[in-house]
Design a protein around this motif. Structure first.
Motif, PDB file in Angstrom:
ATOM      1  N   ASN A 177      16.547 -47.027  21.083  1.00  0.00           N
ATOM      2  CA  ASN A 177      17.191 -48.006  21.960  1.00  0.00           C
ATOM      3  C   ASN A 177      17.557 -49.304  21.242  1.00  0.00           C
ATOM      4  O   ASN A 177      17.548 -50.376  21.833  1.00  0.00           O
ATOM      5  CB  ASN A 177      16.286 -48.324  23.159  1.00  0.00           C
ATOM      6  CG  ASN A 177      17.044 -49.008  24.288  1.00  0.00           C
ATOM      7  OD1 ASN A 177      18.170 -48.632  24.605  1.00  0.00           O
ATOM      8  ND2 ASN A 177      16.441 -50.020  24.894  1.00  0.00           N
ATOM      9  N   THR A 188      13.378 -53.811  22.028  1.00  0.00           N
ATOM     10  CA  THR A 188      13.861 -54.800  22.995  1.00  0.00           C
ATOM     11  C   THR A 188      14.807 -55.787  22.336  1.00  0.00           C
ATOM     12  O   THR A 188      15.322 -56.683  22.987  1.00  0.00           O
ATOM     13  CB  THR A 188      12.686 -55.584  23.603  1.00  0.00           C
ATOM     14  OG1 THR A 188      11.947 -56.219  22.549  1.00  0.00           O
ATOM     15  CG2 THR A 188      11.768 -54.650  24.370  1.00  0.00           C
ATOM     16  N   LYS A 197      18.249 -56.486  20.891  1.00  0.00           N
ATOM     17  CA  LYS A 197      19.601 -55.971  20.956  1.00  0.00           C
ATOM     18  C   LYS A 197      20.445 -56.580  19.843  1.00  0.00           C
ATOM     19  O   LYS A 197      20.057 -57.545  19.205  1.00  0.00           O
ATOM     20  CB  LYS A 197      20.231 -56.317  22.311  1.00  0.00           C
ATOM     21  CG  LYS A 197      19.463 -55.758  23.492  1.00  0.00           C
ATOM     22  CD  LYS A 197      19.534 -54.254  23.535  1.00  0.00           C
ATOM     23  CE  LYS A 197      18.836 -53.699  24.762  1.00  0.00           C
ATOM     24  NZ  LYS A 197      18.840 -52.241  24.774  1.00  0.00           N
ATOM     25  N   LEU A 232      23.447 -60.764  21.598  1.00  0.00           N
ATOM     26  CA  LEU A 232      23.382 -60.561  23.038  1.00  0.00           C
ATOM     27  C   LEU A 232      24.355 -61.447  23.797  1.00  0.00           C
ATOM     28  O   LEU A 232      24.577 -62.600  23.445  1.00  0.00           O
ATOM     29  CB  LEU A 232      21.965 -60.846  23.544  1.00  0.00           C
ATOM     30  CG  LEU A 232      20.910 -59.788  23.249  1.00  0.00           C
ATOM     31  CD1 LEU A 232      19.552 -60.287  23.702  1.00  0.00           C
ATOM     32  CD2 LEU A 232      21.239 -58.494  23.950  1.00  0.00           C
ATOM     33  N   ASN A 257      23.262 -49.623  39.203  1.00  0.00           N
ATOM     34  CA  ASN A 257      22.832 -48.780  38.094  1.00  0.00           C
ATOM     35  C   ASN A 257      21.549 -48.069  38.517  1.00  0.00           C
ATOM     36  O   ASN A 257      20.504 -48.716  38.606  1.00  0.00           O
ATOM     37  CB  ASN A 257      22.581 -49.624  36.852  1.00  0.00           C
ATOM     38  CG  ASN A 257      22.375 -48.794  35.603  1.00  0.00           C
ATOM     39  OD1 ASN A 257      22.462 -47.572  35.639  1.00  0.00           O
ATOM     40  ND2 ASN A 257      22.086 -49.462  34.498  1.00  0.00           N
ATOM     41  N   ARG A 314      25.493 -45.031  27.277  1.00  0.00           N
ATOM     42  CA  ARG A 314      25.339 -46.379  26.745  1.00  0.00           C
ATOM     43  C   ARG A 314      26.630 -47.140  27.017  1.00  0.00           C
ATOM     44  O   ARG A 314      27.720 -46.639  26.738  1.00  0.00           O
ATOM     45  CB  ARG A 314      25.084 -46.361  25.233  1.00  0.00           C
ATOM     46  CG  ARG A 314      23.749 -45.786  24.820  1.00  0.00           C
ATOM     47  CD  ARG A 314      23.550 -45.908  23.309  1.00  0.00           C
ATOM     48  NE  ARG A 314      24.624 -45.273  22.573  1.00  0.00           N
ATOM     49  CZ  ARG A 314      25.327 -45.858  21.614  1.00  0.00           C
ATOM     50  NH1 ARG A 314      25.109 -47.118  21.305  1.00  0.00           N
ATOM     51  NH2 ARG A 314      26.275 -45.198  20.968  1.00  0.00           N
ATOM     52  N   THR A 373      26.511 -56.469  23.197  1.00  0.00           N
ATOM     53  CA  THR A 373      25.241 -55.957  23.683  1.00  0.00           C
ATOM     54  C   THR A 373      25.439 -54.510  24.109  1.00  0.00           C
ATOM     55  O   THR A 373      26.559 -54.067  24.357  1.00  0.00           O
ATOM     56  CB  THR A 373      24.694 -56.793  24.853  1.00  0.00           C
ATOM     57  OG1 THR A 373      23.350 -56.393  25.125  1.00  0.00           O
ATOM     58  CG2 THR A 373      25.536 -56.607  26.098  1.00  0.00           C
ATOM     59  N   ARG A 398      23.834 -51.653  26.812  1.00  0.00           N
ATOM     60  CA  ARG A 398      22.983 -51.453  27.978  1.00  0.00           C
ATOM     61  C   ARG A 398      23.018 -49.984  28.417  1.00  0.00           C
ATOM     62  O   ARG A 398      24.078 -49.352  28.358  1.00  0.00           O
ATOM     63  CB  ARG A 398      23.452 -52.324  29.144  1.00  0.00           C
ATOM     64  CG  ARG A 398      23.263 -53.822  28.913  1.00  0.00           C
ATOM     65  CD  ARG A 398      21.794 -54.224  28.925  1.00  0.00           C
ATOM     66  NE  ARG A 398      21.620 -55.629  28.602  1.00  0.00           N
ATOM     67  CZ  ARG A 398      21.683 -56.608  29.488  1.00  0.00           C
ATOM     68  NH1 ARG A 398      21.925 -56.333  30.762  1.00  0.00           N
ATOM     69  NH2 ARG A 398      21.509 -57.854  29.119  1.00  0.00           N
TER      70      ARG A 398
END
Length: 477
Positions: free
Chosen positions: A319, A393, A395, A398, A407, A459, A470, A472
């Motif tokens: 991630n 965590t 990214k 951002l 979502n 993604r 970013t 998500r």
């Protein structure tokens, strides 16, 4: 134990970690020991595997194709539904007109009801319609087999921009080196019109669909089995037109391409790069440089003693916004962690009890992490390794005000970006690393459509005009 990263994939592996019983914990990865599942009947050879959520319960289900005894030309599609803690008993359907060659599987909505259907190649192209509640129709052929070369490979994309998922498959090779690819254009209800596209080269081994220039149309990358060449065809269709593809110089056939080609954006530049496993114990990477062209070859070293890589898959296992790479060995799986800009760490090698046939990834246990699914040449051929990696965590640069909602989503997604510099590009990437949609947002608090996308995890790669970015997660149901 030292495991070193290497810049631009060119350095030699200093050390590779070989782990038994399917446990991988290095380079930031942590996977559980493998759990093995049966294909449901004996005397068969597994071909291909996919893992995707087909009933919107948040857990990836498994489909595999097998060639069964007494004649391996008899192929079957097998379905294992994900349930809490494992999988239900396998259910199988025959693949009509199958030739025993491929059994390539795509999970995508072709009937326009927002439920992902199953399309299988291997002789004829066969459609299994999703009836809901994890039930599927018996297979219906949407092409005829003709020869064993037909439908050896299969790819999907909206090639004519009408909002419906179309198909691409190889046609019949003819004397003199001409090969016809078949493009199957969908009318939106799962009815297809076939149009041929004549290519240069001989005997198509694989077709990949991706974004190879700055427009939003899906382009084609085609690998020929003999000569090891890659040809690129840029999609020049406008809405309502079809079969307009412009051939551009592909990748030189001087041994820099293997027998399979994969497209995925591994360097994060919004264009899909070309990856190919090769028989000389390397994995080739060609970075996309735009307009359907690729840069020079870069090599990912591959440990000796594992035989040559055959299959690849990409997924963001930690991630961090970078697509990681998984490669198959003879009896092992290799995980390459992407440190950013396609700089991969030295691989972690996970020993398998049998030859690895195919690879897939999906969130099998519904915890938001992509798990690894491996197809083996064994009596219990399905190996599932649950992802226990601590997700990043941190990214890329951002956009702190970003909000995406709802979502999960089913029709449209709202995007709020009060600190962005417009225009903003939203790229939706599936878990195979394929860009499936691109939208340009001109102002804050806008919406973009997702109703044509199949259910599953995506993604959203969001980049503004100042290159603030970013990534998500986005769930489509």
């Amino acid at each position: 134990m030292l495991i070193a990263s290497y810049p631009n994939l060119r350095a030699v592996i200093l050390c590779s970690l070989l782990l038994s019983s399917g446990t991988a914990y290095s380079q930031g990865f942590n996977f559980s020991p493998a759990t093995y599942y049966s294909r449901g009947f004996s005397g068969s050879a597994p071909r291909r595997i996919v893992a995707k959520d087909i009933n919107a319960d948040g857990r990836a289900d498994i489909f595999l194709s097998v060639a069964a005894a007494p004649r391996l030309s008899n192929q079957y599609l097998t379905f294992l539904q994900s349930v809490n803690g494992g999988f239900a008993a396998p259910v199988s359907w025959p693949i009509p007109g199958s030739s025993g060659n491929a059994g390539h599987i795509e999970i995508v909505d072709v009937t326009g009801d927002s439920k992902p259907d199953v399309v299988v190649g291997g002789g004829a192209v066969t459609l299994y319609t999703n009836l809901g509640n994890s039930n599927f129709s018996t297979g219906t052929s949407i092409t005829t087999s003709g020869t064993s070369e037909l439908s050896r490979t299969l790819a999907v994309g909206d090639f004519n921009g009408d909002g419906h998922t179309d198909l691409a498959t190889n046609g019949v090779s003819t004397p003199g080196g001409s090969t016809t690819m078949k493009l199957l254009y969908n009318n939106g209800s799962g009815q297809f019109t076939t149009q041929p596209l004549t290519l240069s080269g001989y005997y198509i081994e694989s077709i990949a669909v991706g974004r190879l220039n700055t427009d939003s149309r899906p382009d084609l990358s085609v690998v020929g089995l003999y000569g090891g060449n890659c040809s690129t065809y840029l999609n020049t269709n406008t809405t309502g037109t079809s079969n307009n593809f412009a051939a551009v110089p592909g990748i030189n056939p001087s041994g820099a391409v293997g027998s399979n080609g994969y497209l995925a954006d591994v360097d994060g530049d919004q264009l899909d790069d070309f990856l190919s496993p090769h028989g000389s114990n390397v994995i080739f990477l060609h970075r996309s440089i735009g307009n359907g062209q690729f840069g020079g070859v870069e090599q990912l070293p591959y440990p000796d003693g594992l035989n040559s890589p055959r299959r690849l898959t990409t997924a963001d296992f930690d991630n961090d916004g970078n697509l990681d790479l998984v490669a198959s060995g003879n009896s092992a799986v290799l995980l390459y962690r992407n440190l950013g800009n396609a700089n991969f760490a030295a691989p972690v090698s996970i020993a398998m009890p049998a030859a690895v046939i195919d690879l897939a990834s999906g969130d099998v246990d519904g915890n938001g992490k992509l798990d690894l699914v491996v197809l083996l040449n064994s009596a219990n051929p399905i190996a599932v390794l649950l992802n226990q990696t601590a997700l990043s965590t941190q990214k890329p640069t951002l956009l702190s005000s970003l909000a995406l909602y709802p979502n999960p989503a089913s029709e449209k997604v709202n995007i709020e970006l009060s600190d962005a510099v417009f225009p903003v590009q939203v790229k939706l990437v599936n878990m195979l690393g394929q860009t499936v949609a691109t939208h340009t947002i001109q102002s804050n608090n806008q919406r973009f459509p997702v109703e044509k996308l199949s259910s599953g995890a995506y993604r959203a790669v969001i980049t503004d005009a100042k290159n603030h970015q970013t990534v998500r997660p986005l769930q489509i149901r």
